[in-house]
Design a protein around this motif. Sequence first.
Motif, short mmCIF file in Angstrom:
data_model
loop_
_atom_site.label_atom_id
_atom_site.label_comp_id
_atom_site.label_asym_id
_atom_site.label_seq_id
_atom_site.Cartn_x
_atom_site.Cartn_y
_atom_site.Cartn_z
N ASN A 62 -0.20 -14.12 2.66
CA ASN A 62 -0.03 -15.08 1.56
C ASN A 62 -1.06 -14.91 0.44
OD1 ASN A 62 -2.42 -16.08 2.63
ND2 ASN A 62 -1.48 -17.88 3.58
N ASN A 63 -1.78 -13.76 0.44
CA ASN A 63 -2.83 -13.64 -0.58
C ASN A 63 -2.74 -12.37 -1.43
OD1 ASN A 63 -3.76 -11.62 1.09
ND2 ASN A 63 -5.54 -12.75 1.84
N GLY A 64 -1.62 -11.65 -1.36
CA GLY A 64 -1.43 -10.49 -2.22
C GLY A 64 -2.01 -9.19 -1.69
N LEU A 65 -2.54 -9.20 -0.45
CA LEU A 65 -3.05 -7.97 0.14
C LEU A 65 -2.16 -7.55 1.30
CD1 LEU A 65 -5.59 -6.11 -0.35
CD2 LEU A 65 -6.48 -7.08 1.77
N VAL A 66 -1.82 -6.25 1.34
CA VAL A 66 -1.02 -5.67 2.42
C VAL A 66 -1.89 -4.68 3.17
CG1 VAL A 66 1.04 -4.33 3.00
CG2 VAL A 66 1.09 -5.89 1.03
N TYR A 82 -4.01 -2.73 0.55
CA TYR A 82 -3.78 -2.52 -0.87
C TYR A 82 -3.12 -3.73 -1.49
CZ TYR A 82 0.66 -1.05 1.25
OH TYR A 82 1.81 -0.99 2.01
N SER A 83 -3.25 -3.82 -2.81
CA SER A 83 -2.62 -4.89 -3.57
C SER A 83 -1.11 -4.83 -3.37
CB SER A 83 -2.95 -4.72 -5.05
OG SER A 83 -2.09 -5.51 -5.85
N ALA A 126 -4.86 -1.43 -9.67
CA ALA A 126 -4.65 -2.18 -8.43
C ALA A 126 -5.41 -1.49 -7.30
CB ALA A 126 -3.17 -2.28 -8.12
N ALA A 127 -6.05 -2.29 -6.45
CA ALA A 127 -6.98 -1.77 -5.45
C ALA A 127 -6.30 -1.30 -4.17
CB ALA A 127 -8.01 -2.84 -5.10
N VAL A 128 -6.91 -0.24 -3.60
CA VAL A 128 -6.58 0.26 -2.27
C VAL A 128 -7.91 0.47 -1.55
CG1 VAL A 128 -5.50 2.09 -0.91
CG2 VAL A 128 -4.55 1.50 -3.15
#
Length: 196
Positions: A62-66, A82-83, A126-128
């Motif tokens: 629920n916070n945008g991180l996978v 990652y985002s 976008a971050a990884v």
Amino acid sequence: MQKLFFLSVLICFSSAIGQTKIPTVESQIKTALYAAPEMYKDGAKILGYNQEGKLITLREGNNGLVCLADDPHKDRISVSCYSDKLEAYMARGREFIAEGKTEAEKRELRKKEIDAEALLMPKEPAAVYVVTAKQEDLDFETGELKNSRIRYVLYRPYMTAEETGLPTQPGLPGMPWLMDANTHRSHVMITPATEN
């Protein structure tokens, strides 16, 4: 009759050897979360593997991180988070691999889709987060990982050295640099220096 029995044993043994043992859901989640920043761990979505080796959602987020658990079919440990803005890009890459595409084919196909805006990429970096380790550094049962290394990556297509002010080759340990500059897969790489 003995030959038939021997053949049956041989077939059972061969199929047992060919199977990959899959860690428990709890173990996969724990290992995957090594790549997550502390503030995202509780709400991150986790993708991992069922007992047949198929990639599934182990936990909704629920916070945008996978976060992606380690692939049990590979020798080294590699987990990433990652985002969710990169999920379409990552999922497409997994689809191409499942279809048997080579790395070069995967890159070319994703480039065509990104350029045609059929595969949407984020407008901002976008971050990884990627954590790697040797296989023997993972406790299979508990998911505990030791002697791991992390690297940070920021993806955005077609970033250039001129726009970012970054070099396009690695420099000093820990220094950010721009990999695949001015391509559909351009990304900033940051690999912290190792301790002596």
